[in-house]
Structure formats: structure tokens, C-alpha cells
Design a protein around this motif. Sequence first.
Motif, PDB file in Angstrom:
ATOM      1  N   ALA A 100       0.846  -1.195   0.000  1.00 42.90           N
ATOM      2  CA  ALA A 100       0.000   0.000   0.000  1.00 42.90           C
ATOM      3  C   ALA A 100       0.883   1.247   0.000  1.00 42.90           C
ATOM      4  CB  ALA A 100      -0.905  -0.003   1.234  1.00 42.90           C
ATOM      5  N   CYS A 102       1.749   3.849   1.686  1.00 44.92           N
ATOM      6  CA  CYS A 102       1.594   4.476   2.996  1.00 44.92           C
ATOM      7  C   CYS A 102       2.766   4.141   3.890  1.00 44.92           C
ATOM      8  CB  CYS A 102       0.287   4.009   3.644  1.00 44.92           C
ATOM      9  SG  CYS A 102       0.262   2.256   4.061  1.00 44.92           S
ATOM     10  N   SER A 106      -0.247   3.935   8.955  1.00 41.73           N
ATOM     11  CA  SER A 106      -1.350   4.007   7.994  1.00 41.73           C
ATOM     12  C   SER A 106      -1.784   2.639   7.489  1.00 41.73           C
ATOM     13  CB  SER A 106      -0.964   4.896   6.811  1.00 41.73           C
ATOM     14  OG  SER A 106      -0.839   6.228   7.254  1.00 41.73           O
ATOM     15  N   ARG A 111      -6.996   6.088   6.243  1.00 39.16           N
ATOM     16  CA  ARG A 111      -8.303   5.997   5.593  1.00 39.16           C
ATOM     17  C   ARG A 111      -8.219   5.281   4.242  1.00 39.16           C
ATOM     18  NH1 ARG A 111     -12.779  10.715   4.874  1.00 39.16           N
ATOM     19  NH2 ARG A 111     -14.243   9.454   3.693  1.00 39.16           N
ATOM     20  N   ARG A 112      -7.257   5.695   3.424  1.00 41.48           N
ATOM     21  CA  ARG A 112      -7.140   5.089   2.091  1.00 41.48           C
ATOM     22  C   ARG A 112      -6.856   3.591   2.185  1.00 41.48           C
ATOM     23  NH1 ARG A 112      -2.782   6.789  -2.593  1.00 41.48           N
ATOM     24  NH2 ARG A 112      -3.491   5.262  -4.116  1.00 41.48           N
ATOM     25  N   THR A 113      -5.939   3.211   3.062  1.00 36.56           N
ATOM     26  CA  THR A 113      -5.603   1.793   3.224  1.00 36.56           C
ATOM     27  C   THR A 113      -6.798   1.009   3.749  1.00 36.56           C
ATOM     28  OG1 THR A 113      -3.338   2.462   3.709  1.00 36.56           O
ATOM     29  CG2 THR A 113      -3.931   0.191   4.227  1.00 36.56           C
ATOM     30  N   GLU A 115      -9.922   1.693   3.364  1.00 38.91           N
ATOM     31  CA  GLU A 115     -10.964   1.615   2.337  1.00 38.91           C
ATOM     32  C   GLU A 115     -10.561   0.769   1.143  1.00 38.91           C
ATOM     33  OE1 GLU A 115     -11.794   5.722   1.429  1.00 38.91           O
ATOM     34  OE2 GLU A 115     -13.130   5.946   3.161  1.00 38.91           O
ATOM     35  N   GLU A 116      -9.295   0.846   0.730  1.00 39.85           N
ATOM     36  CA  GLU A 116      -8.879   0.197  -0.512  1.00 39.85           C
ATOM     37  C   GLU A 116      -8.276  -1.195  -0.335  1.00 39.85           C
ATOM     38  OE1 GLU A 116      -6.417   2.753  -2.909  1.00 39.85           O
ATOM     39  OE2 GLU A 116      -7.802   4.449  -2.689  1.00 39.85           O
ATOM     40  N   TYR A 117      -7.671  -1.488   0.802  1.00 39.04           N
ATOM     41  CA  TYR A 117      -6.972  -2.760   0.973  1.00 39.04           C
ATOM     42  C   TYR A 117      -7.678  -3.725   1.926  1.00 39.04           C
ATOM     43  CZ  TYR A 117      -3.149  -0.827  -1.687  1.00 39.04           C
ATOM     44  OH  TYR A 117      -2.401  -0.281  -2.697  1.00 39.04           O
TER      45      TYR A 117
END
Length: 129
Positions: A100, A102, A106, A111-113, A115-117
Motif C-alpha cells: 500500500a 503508505c 497508515s 483511511r485510504r488503506t 478503504e482500498e486494501y
Amino acid sequence: MHPIGSPEFTRLEAIFKNWNSWTIDVPGKYYLEVVEKLYKCNALASGNFVALGKEIDLSRLLLPMYLLAGSADDVVAPEQLLAVQRLVGTPAQSLRHAIAPCGHLSLFMGRRTLEEYWPGIVRWMKEAE
């Protein structure tokens, strides 16, 4: 996600701050021993690490594993984490990994991790049962 300042956000923030404030005060000698054995001598990876009187052999680990590395992780380099795949006894079809974009914290709180991973990791874990 709860909006910043909402009662639920405030409640969750308090739980996190309480958890994050816990530290373990280990003796300096123990800390230095851990640094020496795990990092300088790489004893866990080489099969020479002893815990609770038993030598730890990573090749005996046969469970499904999903390794999530952070491309900017300053604690565990992606290459270091992914090397685990060569050391464990888990069959290749039961190993997955991703990197990821990050840093270390993280991986679990970004947040991105999240939501996406993590949804894909959870799906994979459920399939692996």
C-alpha cells in the motif's frame, strides 16, 4: 466514518487515545537483547531465536497469510516483510501480499488503506477459512 466532533467520533477517539497511551516499560538490558537478536543477528529469520525456552522455526508456520506492506514504512521495509514468504512453511497458494502507498501506522489506521486494501483482505481471510 463518523464526522469529526460527533459524539461517536469523540467516543472512538477517547478509546484510541487510551490504547495509544499504554506503554511497556521494559528493562534496558531486555531492549538491547531484543535489538541484538532480532535486528542485528536476524535470529528469527535464521531460526536461532529462542522464546520461552523453545527455538522458533518459521518454516513450521503453515497457516494462510496475507502480508500488507507500506511502501513508505519506516519501521518494516516492504522487502523485509515480504521475505517472510520464503521463510514460512505456508503453501504458495495460501500466501498473498500487497504493498500500500503508505507508512507504518497508515497500514492500520490510514483511511485510504482501510478503504482500498482491508475489505479485500477480509474477503480473502473468509475464503481461506
